[in-house]
Design a protein around this motif. Structure first.
Motif, PDB file in Angstrom:
ATOM      1  N   HIS A  99       0.781  -1.240   0.000  1.00  0.00           N
ATOM      2  CA  HIS A  99       0.000   0.000   0.000  1.00  0.00           C
ATOM      3  C   HIS A  99       0.813   1.291   0.000  1.00  0.00           C
ATOM      4  N   VAL A 100       2.098   1.229   0.305  1.00  0.00           N
ATOM      5  CA  VAL A 100       2.894   2.459   0.395  1.00  0.00           C
ATOM      6  C   VAL A 100       3.796   2.581  -0.831  1.00  0.00           C
ATOM      7  N   THR A 101       3.809   3.740  -1.443  1.00  0.00           N
ATOM      8  CA  THR A 101       4.625   3.976  -2.629  1.00  0.00           C
ATOM      9  C   THR A 101       6.109   3.859  -2.275  1.00  0.00           C
ATOM     10  N   PRO A 102       6.960   3.592  -3.270  1.00  0.00           N
ATOM     11  CA  PRO A 102       8.396   3.412  -2.993  1.00  0.00           C
ATOM     12  C   PRO A 102       9.042   4.574  -2.241  1.00  0.00           C
ATOM     13  N   ASP A 103       8.547   5.799  -2.470  1.00  0.00           N
ATOM     14  CA  ASP A 103       9.138   6.956  -1.791  1.00  0.00           C
ATOM     15  C   ASP A 103       8.394   7.323  -0.510  1.00  0.00           C
ATOM     16  N   GLY A 104       7.386   6.526  -0.132  1.00  0.00           N
ATOM     17  CA  GLY A 104       6.643   6.795   1.095  1.00  0.00           C
ATOM     18  C   GLY A 104       7.385   6.305   2.320  1.00  0.00           C
ATOM     19  N   GLU A 105       6.970   6.780   3.505  1.00  0.00           N
ATOM     20  CA  GLU A 105       7.650   6.408   4.749  1.00  0.00           C
ATOM     21  C   GLU A 105       7.235   5.006   5.176  1.00  0.00           C
ATOM     22  N   LYS A 106       8.224   4.156   5.417  1.00  0.00           N
ATOM     23  CA  LYS A 106       7.975   2.758   5.766  1.00  0.00           C
ATOM     24  C   LYS A 106       8.115   2.550   7.286  1.00  0.00           C
ATOM     25  N   GLY A 107       7.561   1.432   7.739  1.00  0.00           N
ATOM     26  CA  GLY A 107       7.726   1.023   9.134  1.00  0.00           C
ATOM     27  C   GLY A 107       6.822   1.718  10.131  1.00  0.00           C
ATOM     28  N   ILE A 108       5.856   2.495   9.661  1.00  0.00           N
ATOM     29  CA  ILE A 108       4.996   3.250  10.573  1.00  0.00           C
ATOM     30  C   ILE A 108       4.087   2.319  11.378  1.00  0.00           C
ATOM     31  N   PHE A 109       3.586   1.253  10.740  1.00  0.00           N
ATOM     32  CA  PHE A 109       2.717   0.332  11.476  1.00  0.00           C
ATOM     33  C   PHE A 109       3.460  -0.286  12.662  1.00  0.00           C
ATOM     34  N   LEU A 110       4.688  -0.774  12.419  1.00  0.00           N
ATOM     35  CA  LEU A 110       5.472  -1.398  13.492  1.00  0.00           C
ATOM     36  C   LEU A 110       5.751  -0.405  14.612  1.00  0.00           C
ATOM     37  N   GLU A 111       6.105   0.810  14.251  1.00  0.00           N
ATOM     38  CA  GLU A 111       6.413   1.828  15.253  1.00  0.00           C
ATOM     39  C   GLU A 111       5.200   2.126  16.134  1.00  0.00           C
ATOM     40  N   LYS A 112       4.044   2.329  15.506  1.00  0.00           N
ATOM     41  CA  LYS A 112       2.844   2.676  16.279  1.00  0.00           C
ATOM     42  C   LYS A 112       2.357   1.487  17.103  1.00  0.00           C
ATOM     43  N   ALA A 113       2.431   0.282  16.547  1.00  0.00           N
ATOM     44  CA  ALA A 113       1.960  -0.902  17.273  1.00  0.00           C
ATOM     45  C   ALA A 113       2.768  -1.134  18.538  1.00  0.00           C
ATOM     46  N   GLN A 114       4.087  -0.906  18.461  1.00  0.00           N
ATOM     47  CA  GLN A 114       4.945  -1.154  19.620  1.00  0.00           C
ATOM     48  C   GLN A 114       4.970   0.020  20.578  1.00  0.00           C
ATOM     49  N   ARG A 115       5.068   1.235  20.030  1.00  0.00           N
ATOM     50  CA  ARG A 115       5.210   2.408  20.900  1.00  0.00           C
ATOM     51  C   ARG A 115       3.875   2.815  21.522  1.00  0.00           C
TER      52      ARG A 115
END
Length: 351
Positions: free
Chosen positions: A266-282
């Protein structure tokens, strides 16, 4: 982040195929005073903190006292003797005693190898933390003065091999049951779990609440990317389908795998990655392994179907709320008719 104490000790394990009895036992090389807190150590601390943020972690609390002897985990007892809520009475002694505990668990796990134990006490957001990280070396290359290539050894900072981060403030104040975050590497559990045994951590498990929080994290992820409702429904359905596939194939549902899957889809190549993992853990304090509750997971799916005359799609949350199905008569009743459809039908009726 403010670093208060820092020290590194070496724990190495010899090859186990030698004849002498102590060949597979670990050997310790202690540092006798704390490492200096300078630009290099601060940079390393920040790098490790970022790895904690971007790595799939498990969470938990100290294990309960052993039923046989009534003793709490040794690491917990050591902390209680050494830390008063603000400072360590003797950080060097604490780290050496903790290293002995690590060696004891390492010796019980013959296939495992050691490395460099990094102990770091710091304050972040007004709370005290202790991180214990097993660092290892990797091969690298450098250019000599004559511009020829030479192989060197350097610390592997690309990933966390084994690590634990304790929120000391949350532990002492009883704020949370998830004050320990830990990473035990990849591979067979029986090989790598000695690190969590060394810390004395009991992993947190609560499938219904964790699945619900995974869904909350997904909504936060969608909100971060500012997606519209149609896109959000597509993202939710894709996660539902993937979780069902993983469970069918008996593959554990892991936060880091979800994060990579969603970003790739769902995220374009230039989009910010890893946001789901960050929010789920933090934000939701989820462990990397999410024990899935089927009832909660179903809230992600959409029910849909079509034939030559009709196409129907609705959220699972609408079932038995605004959409009712009678299996006996095979009839579907909808009480919350969309305004656009209602307008069309009213016009048709008036016409």
């Amino acid at each position: 982040m403010s670093t208060l104490n820092l020290i590194v000790h070496e724990v190495q394990k010899e090859e186990a195929d030698r004849k002498d009895a102590d060949a597979s036992r670990a050997r310790i090389t202690f540092r006798d005073d704390e490492n200096r807190i300078d630009e290099h150590s601060e940079n390393l601390s920040n790098q490790l903190r970022e790895l904690f943020r971007k790595t799939g972690l498990s969470t938990g609390e100290f294990s309960a006292a052993d039923e046989a002897d009534g003793e709490a985990p040794e690491f917990k007892q050591l902390l209680e003797r050494s830390f008063d809520g603000r400072q360590f009475a003797d950080f060097v002694k604490f780290s050496k005693d903790a290293t002995y505990l690590f060696k004891k668990e390492l010796d019980r796990s013959p296939p495992s190898k050691g490395g460099y134990l990094w102990f770091n006490h710091y304050v972040y957001g007004g709370e005290h933390f202790l991180s214990v990280v097993l660092l290892r070396k990797k091969k690298g290359l450098r250019l000599g003065k004559d511009l020829s290539l030479a192989e060197i050894e350097q610390l592997d900072l690309d990933k966390l091999h084994m690590a634990a981060r304790l929120n000391l403030s949350a532990w002492l104040e009883g704020k949370s049951t998830r004050y320990i975050s830990f990473r035990v590497g990849q591979g067979a559990t029986e090989v790598t779990n000695y690190f969590s045994l060394f810390v004395g951590c009991a992993e947190y498990r609560r499938d219904k609440a964790d699945t619900a929080n995974m869904i909350h994290a997904l909504r936060a992820y969608c909100s971060f990317h500012n997606w519209n409702e149609n896109k959000i429904e597509s993202v939710k359905q894709s996660l539902y389908d993937k979780c069902v596939e993983w469970r069918r194939d008996e593959v554990p549902v892991m936060l880091d795998a979800i994060s990579e899957y969603l970003d790739a889809l769902h995220v374009t190549p230039d989009g910010e990655k890893g946001i789901f993992l960050e929010k789920a853990q933090r934000d939701f304090e989820l462990s990397n392994h999410v024990p899935i509750n089927s009832q909660e997971l179903n809230k992600l799916r959409r029910y849909s179907g079509r034939n030559s005359n009709i196409s129907i799609s609705f959220k699972s949350g609408a079932l038995n709320v605004t959409v009712f199905y009678d299996a006996k008569s095979e009839e579907l009743r909808v009480t919350d008719v969309p305004d656009e459809l209602k307008l069309q039908l009213d016009k048709k009726k008036d016409g």
